[in-house]
Design a protein around this motif. Sequence first.
Motif, PDB file in Angstrom:
ATOM      1  N   ALA A 776      47.271  32.908  32.585  1.00  0.00           N
ATOM      2  CA  ALA A 776      46.782  34.234  33.975  1.00  0.00           C
ATOM      3  C   ALA A 776      45.114  35.306  33.352  1.00  0.00           C
ATOM      4  O   ALA A 776      44.785  35.688  34.915  1.00  0.00           O
ATOM      5  CB  ALA A 776      47.851  35.263  34.123  1.00  0.00           C
ATOM      6  N   MET A 777      45.280  35.127  32.219  1.00  0.00           N
ATOM      7  CA  MET A 777      43.876  35.643  31.915  1.00  0.00           C
ATOM      8  C   MET A 777      42.490  34.267  32.201  1.00  0.00           C
ATOM      9  O   MET A 777      41.702  35.024  32.767  1.00  0.00           O
ATOM     10  CB  MET A 777      43.207  36.093  29.996  1.00  0.00           C
ATOM     11  N   GLN A 778      42.647  33.849  31.800  1.00  0.00           N
ATOM     12  CA  GLN A 778      41.955  32.302  32.302  1.00  0.00           C
ATOM     13  C   GLN A 778      41.743  32.557  34.255  1.00  0.00           C
ATOM     14  O   GLN A 778      40.020  32.449  34.528  1.00  0.00           O
ATOM     15  CB  GLN A 778      41.873  30.959  32.157  1.00  0.00           C
ATOM     16  N   ALA A 779      41.950  32.494  34.574  1.00  0.00           N
ATOM     17  CA  ALA A 779      42.308  32.521  35.981  1.00  0.00           C
ATOM     18  C   ALA A 779      41.984  34.330  36.152  1.00  0.00           C
ATOM     19  O   ALA A 779      40.593  34.163  37.088  1.00  0.00           O
ATOM     20  CB  ALA A 779      43.569  32.952  37.180  1.00  0.00           C
ATOM     21  N   MET A 780      41.811  35.106  35.837  1.00  0.00           N
ATOM     22  CA  MET A 780      41.583  37.037  36.479  1.00  0.00           C
ATOM     23  C   MET A 780      40.231  36.759  35.798  1.00  0.00           C
ATOM     24  O   MET A 780      39.211  37.033  36.063  1.00  0.00           O
ATOM     25  CB  MET A 780      41.710  37.400  35.437  1.00  0.00           C
ATOM     26  N   ARG A 804      45.829  45.323  35.518  1.00  0.00           N
ATOM     27  CA  ARG A 804      45.896  45.716  34.444  1.00  0.00           C
ATOM     28  C   ARG A 804      46.644  44.930  33.049  1.00  0.00           C
ATOM     29  O   ARG A 804      45.300  45.345  31.640  1.00  0.00           O
ATOM     30  CB  ARG A 804      46.412  47.137  34.226  1.00  0.00           C
ATOM     31  N   ASP A 805      47.420  44.848  33.175  1.00  0.00           N
ATOM     32  CA  ASP A 805      47.934  44.285  31.231  1.00  0.00           C
ATOM     33  C   ASP A 805      46.936  42.999  31.424  1.00  0.00           C
ATOM     34  O   ASP A 805      46.173  43.117  30.106  1.00  0.00           O
ATOM     35  CB  ASP A 805      49.061  43.271  31.711  1.00  0.00           C
ATOM     36  N   ILE A 806      46.969  42.270  32.451  1.00  0.00           N
ATOM     37  CA  ILE A 806      45.794  41.250  32.003  1.00  0.00           C
ATOM     38  C   ILE A 806      44.036  41.587  31.534  1.00  0.00           C
ATOM     39  O   ILE A 806      43.706  40.764  30.744  1.00  0.00           O
ATOM     40  CB  ILE A 806      45.799  40.424  33.371  1.00  0.00           C
ATOM     41  N   LEU A 807      44.273  42.952  31.930  1.00  0.00           N
ATOM     42  CA  LEU A 807      42.682  42.900  32.039  1.00  0.00           C
ATOM     43  C   LEU A 807      42.729  43.063  30.547  1.00  0.00           C
ATOM     44  O   LEU A 807      41.562  43.324  29.379  1.00  0.00           O
ATOM     45  CB  LEU A 807      42.185  44.301  32.336  1.00  0.00           C
ATOM     46  N   ASP A 808      43.661  44.166  29.907  1.00  0.00           N
ATOM     47  CA  ASP A 808      43.704  44.433  28.956  1.00  0.00           C
ATOM     48  C   ASP A 808      43.335  43.165  28.155  1.00  0.00           C
ATOM     49  O   ASP A 808      43.116  43.622  26.585  1.00  0.00           O
ATOM     50  CB  ASP A 808      45.445  45.502  28.115  1.00  0.00           C
ATOM     51  N   GLY A 809      44.249  42.188  28.310  1.00  0.00           N
ATOM     52  CA  GLY A 809      44.226  41.243  27.208  1.00  0.00           C
ATOM     53  C   GLY A 809      42.746  40.466  27.223  1.00  0.00           C
ATOM     54  O   GLY A 809      42.846  39.998  26.128  1.00  0.00           O
ATOM     55  N   LEU A 810      42.262  40.669  27.904  1.00  0.00           N
ATOM     56  CA  LEU A 810      40.802  40.270  27.614  1.00  0.00           C
ATOM     57  C   LEU A 810      39.830  41.178  27.110  1.00  0.00           C
ATOM     58  O   LEU A 810      39.108  40.535  26.377  1.00  0.00           O
ATOM     59  CB  LEU A 810      40.272  39.718  29.556  1.00  0.00           C
ATOM     60  N   ARG A 811      40.371  42.399  27.222  1.00  0.00           N
ATOM     61  CA  ARG A 811      39.487  43.257  25.876  1.00  0.00           C
ATOM     62  C   ARG A 811      39.846  42.255  24.627  1.00  0.00           C
ATOM     63  O   ARG A 811      39.499  43.277  23.778  1.00  0.00           O
ATOM     64  CB  ARG A 811      39.803  44.495  26.572  1.00  0.00           C
ATOM     65  N   GLN A 812      41.148  42.880  24.745  1.00  0.00           N
ATOM     66  CA  GLN A 812      41.426  42.387  22.868  1.00  0.00           C
ATOM     67  C   GLN A 812      40.661  40.841  22.799  1.00  0.00           C
ATOM     68  O   GLN A 812      40.801  40.473  21.209  1.00  0.00           O
ATOM     69  CB  GLN A 812      43.611  42.397  22.561  1.00  0.00           C
ATOM     70  N   GLN A 813      41.171  40.506  23.914  1.00  0.00           N
ATOM     71  CA  GLN A 813      40.106  38.971  22.712  1.00  0.00           C
ATOM     72  C   GLN A 813      39.308  38.195  23.813  1.00  0.00           C
ATOM     73  O   GLN A 813      38.457  37.559  24.553  1.00  0.00           O
ATOM     74  CB  GLN A 813      41.337  37.363  23.642  1.00  0.00           C
ATOM     75  N   GLN A 814      37.900  39.076  23.344  1.00  0.00           N
ATOM     76  CA  GLN A 814      36.283  38.851  23.939  1.00  0.00           C
ATOM     77  C   GLN A 814      35.758  37.614  23.735  1.00  0.00           C
ATOM     78  O   GLN A 814      34.894  37.753  24.480  1.00  0.00           O
ATOM     79  CB  GLN A 814      35.919  40.488  23.557  1.00  0.00           C
ATOM     80  N   ALA A 815      36.410  37.030  22.911  1.00  0.00           N
ATOM     81  CA  ALA A 815      35.964  35.788  22.998  1.00  0.00           C
ATOM     82  C   ALA A 815      35.702  34.852  24.577  1.00  0.00           C
ATOM     83  O   ALA A 815      34.707  34.024  24.360  1.00  0.00           O
ATOM     84  CB  ALA A 815      36.287  35.071  22.104  1.00  0.00           C
ATOM     85  N   LEU A 816      37.134  35.665  24.766  1.00  0.00           N
ATOM     86  CA  LEU A 816      36.852  35.109  26.384  1.00  0.00           C
ATOM     87  C   LEU A 816      36.015  34.830  27.284  1.00  0.00           C
ATOM     88  O   LEU A 816      36.338  33.931  28.091  1.00  0.00           O
ATOM     89  CB  LEU A 816      38.487  34.845  26.288  1.00  0.00           C
ATOM     90  N   LEU A 817      35.296  36.404  26.858  1.00  0.00           N
ATOM     91  CA  LEU A 817      34.845  36.651  28.080  1.00  0.00           C
ATOM     92  C   LEU A 817      33.146  36.002  28.277  1.00  0.00           C
ATOM     93  O   LEU A 817      33.388  35.927  29.811  1.00  0.00           O
ATOM     94  CB  LEU A 817      33.959  37.677  28.045  1.00  0.00           C
ATOM     95  N   GLY A 818      32.803  35.306  27.673  1.00  0.00           N
ATOM     96  CA  GLY A 818      31.905  34.107  28.235  1.00  0.00           C
ATOM     97  C   GLY A 818      30.587  35.529  28.573  1.00  0.00           C
ATOM     98  O   GLY A 818      29.914  36.147  27.855  1.00  0.00           O
TER      99      GLY A 818
END
Length: 935
Positions: A776-780, A804-818
């Motif tokens: 879900a985070m990768q798709a988002m 919002r939950d998915i975005l919170d997950g991205l915030r917690q794993q900023q390495a995924l943000l690129g």
Amino acid sequence: MTQSSPVVAAQLSHWRPALILTKLAPPRTRHYIERKRAIRHLRPGLERKLTVLVAPAGFGKTSLLSEWKAVMAQEGCAVGWLSIDRDDDDLFQFGAYLLAAARDACRQAGEPVPSRLEPDPLAPADAMFAELLNAVLALPRKMVLVLDDFDRLTSPAIHEAVFRLLRYAPENLHLLVAGRSEPAFPLSYFEARGQLLKLDAEALRFDSAETQAFFSAVSGHDMSPAQTEALLQATEGWAAGLQLASFALSANDQAGVVAEHLPFARRSVEAYLNENVFVHVPEPLQGFLLQTSVLDRMSESLCDAVTGSSSAHASFEWLMARNMFVRPLDADSRWYRYHALFADYLRKRLVQERPHEVVGLHRRASEWFAAQSLWAEAVRHALAAGDVDRAAGWVEQCAMNLVEASDVRTVLSWVAKLPAEAVRGRLRLRLAHAWALALTMQSVAAKCELQAVEDDIRLGKLPVTEVVRVELQAVKALIAGLSDESQRSLDMGRKVLELGPAEGSWAEGIGLTTLIFGLSYASGFGEIERLRRTLTFGTGTNAPIYATVYRQSMVGLSLFVEGRLGEAVQTLEDVLRESSERAGPQSAASVLPVGYLAVIHYEWNDLDRVAELLEGRLEMALQSCSLGPLVGFCMTLARLRLLAGKQDEAYRVVEEAEAVARSRQWLRMQVACKAEAIRISIQSGDLGRATRIGQELEALVGQRPANLQGSYLETWQRFQVAHCRLLVARGRAAEAVPVLQGVHAELRAAGMQYLSAQIAVALAVALHSAGHRMKAMQAMLAAVAYGQKNELRRVFLDAGPVARDILDGLRQQQALLGEVEPWYVDELCRGFDALAGTTDARTASGKCKEEARVEDPIEPMAASRLSAREVEILDYVARGLSNKEIARAIRVAPETVKWHLKNIFEKLKVNSRIQAVRSGLGRDLPRITEQSVRN
């Protein structure tokens, strides 16, 4: 075609359909006395919406209303006047004249003319009436519109429109309708609300003092009381009778003899005029009167042309000196008309005594009007002369000029008035008719017309030139584009340009516009860029505004579809600025770019700008917008309503838009409306309604086609997203995932970045709901990357708490943000927090406001679609009448009342009489209780 004169031929290329300005002012009366008593009868009407003045011919209605107009103007009202004739029995033409009367009222009152009152050739009649109401509402004084001879209008559409105009009229609008019979809309509706003043002949009768004053003004000497009483009894205060008597007395000077004969005039005006008036007219002047009686309005040069003499000036001098039923229509005495009674008498006598002259008189009148470019009267007289070929020929030669100026409703009006046999053999006229139908969003009718033309060409009934072949291809391309057949629009647009249309021609412009539309949905973005750099059609300040707007809006669409939102807004804002300056901010031209702009500003969460764009434009959009802008307009408006907590209004917007889509056979828009209704239902917690609509949507769309191409890809995408949204809401998210993955791949392959980002968000929500949090985070992330570059907000916020939950997950794993900046993800999360705060505040105050909303209902759009008869029946329902009682009141069978009620329920989407009353009658209804409405 009958050959026209050289003067007429020279004028043909300068078709300028114009309003007859003399209709916007009352006729001038040379010998007129003040009617203070009658004015007192009229005065109470100013406190109501409507005054209806009904009296037979010759009672002085027009003269009295002319005085009343002057009185109201002196008292600070803005007063407009419209003298109605038979040619105004067309809804669009009547609406144009009504706007002109309102503009004239503003000018005379010293008010700036509101832009809403400026004419818009592409605006539908309903929109014109809506703009009139909006303009009057903003006026700092009362506006009164006087409609003289309203009984000459027989069109049900006009009576329906006037009824709606009055029903929704603001407090500062008053309508005064005068004629020989009552208007054909239900006066009882206004009478029951104390909004109607009705006056008849009794209010117009002269009394003794007025009779004496009248004869003193006419003859210059006073009458004795006995003479006055004798004439008053003989005429019964009938104004025309007094005028007859005044002329007879000037020749006879025996009041007793005149009084003795006058009572018979009421029964036979014709006999009285023969025996007491016409015999005193010199013989040459008798001929002048008879010959000019074919004219509704006259000027000296026109009369000389019709009679073949040069006696008009002397004739008018003689007639005016003797108060001989002739009235000047303007301050300069350039235009005149005969009194209605006298004109009827003269025309009957002309037919009886000189029937062989009638055709020639109309023909000469037609030639004169044509030479002056007064085409409405030119064609009418040509038809009266039986010269249908000439009338059709004039319209044919000028029709495409009208189309290119976007004055297409004039074309539709003229074709409707011409006999079918006069149109059938005229290829260019039929093509112009097809253009006009297409440009007024009547694509189905346009296809039928064009098919008939092509059938006749194949049968050899119509000649074809190369220019005509180009135009045929161009109109087919336009119809394809407006029918949302993007691939066909692309193919046809190419064919138009391959045929080599003249540079800068209308056909070239349509070819380019339809080509750009087709390319937008065929991923031909590179070719569009090349076209933009070389495009010359529709550029410059002299280019037709509507052609420019259509083309530039398609360029904006291509940028939007490609996903270059910032550039799309820049292009579309330029279009909106130019259309607002040249055609007005409320024009049909200005509505076109608004739909796309509203979608993008909504995505940017710039809700104030969205509200500003949509404000006051819904009626115009529904009537005159093409599919793409209208989808954007209506879906964005529905979302604004939902954000404001107005769920019912959001549904109504969608339902109204879907009704328009069905009538135009626009599948993409029908799908968009049902998809939005599903979204509203899910967000409102009504899963049962969402499921039912989902079933309707599946039946509408059917099976997936073998190849997804063109604009149908967007149709399929909307359908699949709605279907998957419903699956997720029903706890079947795993089934939605592969469907959304397939759609996402198709949109990415087509280069549609914005739509691809929308699907990515929906896919992320489905994956998260199915327990696949990392996926879900990768798709988002794909949507967030695009969103950062294009400043997206709402696509995430509208996806709900799961997003919002998915975005919170991205915030917690900023390495995924690129390449995605953390601040953007933080800002999206703050948007959710702000949204939650707004929702909590609205929920807390909801209970307090609930009763206020019930007591002050919003007038639903569907209610404005009720006919005058349906509103009348609903009004009787509100007063507690049973079906049988209503049937007796309106003189129909009870079954007819039941049939009308069924239609009312369907239009208002209600199930009971009380719901119908509240929805259909709105704010102007006295407080209704369940007990007052019988079941």
